[in-house]
Scaffold this motif. Structure first.
Motif, short mmCIF file in Angstrom:
data_model
loop_
_atom_site.label_atom_id
_atom_site.label_comp_id
_atom_site.label_asym_id
_atom_site.label_seq_id
_atom_site.Cartn_x
_atom_site.Cartn_y
_atom_site.Cartn_z
N LEU A 163 13.02 3.24 3.28
CA LEU A 163 12.13 2.08 3.09
C LEU A 163 10.91 2.40 2.23
O LEU A 163 10.41 1.52 1.51
N SER A 164 10.43 3.63 2.25
CA SER A 164 9.23 3.95 1.46
C SER A 164 9.50 3.83 -0.04
O SER A 164 8.57 3.68 -0.83
N GLN A 165 10.79 3.86 -0.44
CA GLN A 165 11.14 3.63 -1.85
C GLN A 165 11.42 2.15 -2.14
O GLN A 165 11.55 1.76 -3.30
N ARG A 166 11.52 1.34 -1.11
CA ARG A 166 11.91 -0.06 -1.28
C ARG A 166 10.75 -1.05 -1.18
O ARG A 166 10.86 -2.16 -1.69
N VAL A 167 9.68 -0.68 -0.48
CA VAL A 167 8.57 -1.61 -0.28
C VAL A 167 7.26 -0.98 -0.72
O VAL A 167 7.12 0.24 -0.77
N ALA A 168 6.30 -1.83 -1.02
CA ALA A 168 4.98 -1.37 -1.45
C ALA A 168 4.29 -0.59 -0.32
O ALA A 168 4.46 -0.91 0.86
N GLN A 169 3.52 0.41 -0.70
CA GLN A 169 2.85 1.26 0.29
C GLN A 169 1.87 0.47 1.16
O GLN A 169 1.70 0.80 2.33
N HIS A 170 1.24 -0.58 0.61
CA HIS A 170 0.30 -1.34 1.45
C HIS A 170 1.03 -2.08 2.57
O HIS A 170 0.44 -2.34 3.62
N TYR A 171 2.32 -2.38 2.39
CA TYR A 171 3.10 -2.98 3.48
C TYR A 171 3.33 -1.95 4.58
O TYR A 171 3.24 -2.26 5.77
N ILE A 172 3.64 -0.74 4.19
CA ILE A 172 3.85 0.33 5.18
C ILE A 172 2.55 0.59 5.93
O ILE A 172 2.54 0.73 7.16
#
Length: 193
Positions: A163-172
């Motif tokens: 997931l860290s490659q699929r979504v923006a870091q601010h979402y994480i």
């Protein structure tokens, strides 16, 4: 076409071909483009969705206007606002948004009840899914309260390895309950280990 969802639902209960046929006949396939809001706060949620392909986030907006992500749903996960709209018959307090082009199987509360009438073993399967969802939610709450940001991020990477490659870091960061800047520091610290 239905093998993915049939495998998912059959993890807990064994179904015969006729029961799976009834289940499949009640599902609605839907392709939804990236950045589509499928549910907004104050709307009634009229679906439960199984993610065939893609990534979805479920979030709410806090009193300060910040988005707080409650759930990521990727392939083989379920997403809905079961707690309020479906079981409490109250307007939703969350948003559900696609982060990638998605494909779903959907069903409504009415088709779910029809399924339980026509193939009663599905009631047990969905009860087990709900129990597992509750356990995951309680575990997430415990981790949010008791673990450090580094521990939460490492656990996130273990639970969602791609997931860290699929979504923006601010979402994480929002999901972890920390700022994007602090997440950047955590990631730098981990990279040096």
């Amino acid at each position: 076409m239905y093998s993915q969802i049939n495998k998912n639902i059959s993890r807990y209960v064994t179904f015969d071909a006729n029961e799976l046929e009834v289940f499949n006949s009640l599902l609605e396939y839907k392709a939804v483009p990236k950045k589509t809001i499928m549910l907004q706060e104050d709307e009634m949620c009229s679906f439960e969705a199984f993610v065939i392909k893609g990534c979805v986030r479920k979030y709410y907006i806090d009193a300060n206007g910040f988005e707080v992500i409650l759930q990521f749903a990727i392939e083989n996960a379920w997403v809905s606002d079961i707690s309020f709209s479906i079981y409490e018959d109250k307007p939703s307090r969350v948003y559900i948004e696609t982060l990638e082009d998605c494909e779903f199987f959907l069903f409504s509360p009415e088709t779910k009840e029809e399924l339980f009438t026509k193939a009663p073993k599905f009631e047990r399967a969905f009860r087990i899914l709900m129990q597992r969802s509750l356990a995951v939610t309680q575990d997430r709450l415990f981790n949010t309260i008791s673990k450090s940001a580094t521990e939460k991020y490492l656990e996130f990477l273990e639970h969602y390895p791609t997931l860290s490659q699929r979504v923006a870091q601010h979402y994480i960061a929002s999901y972890l309950g920390i700022s994007a800047e602090f997440l950047s520091k955590v990631r730098t610290k981990i990279a040096k280990l």
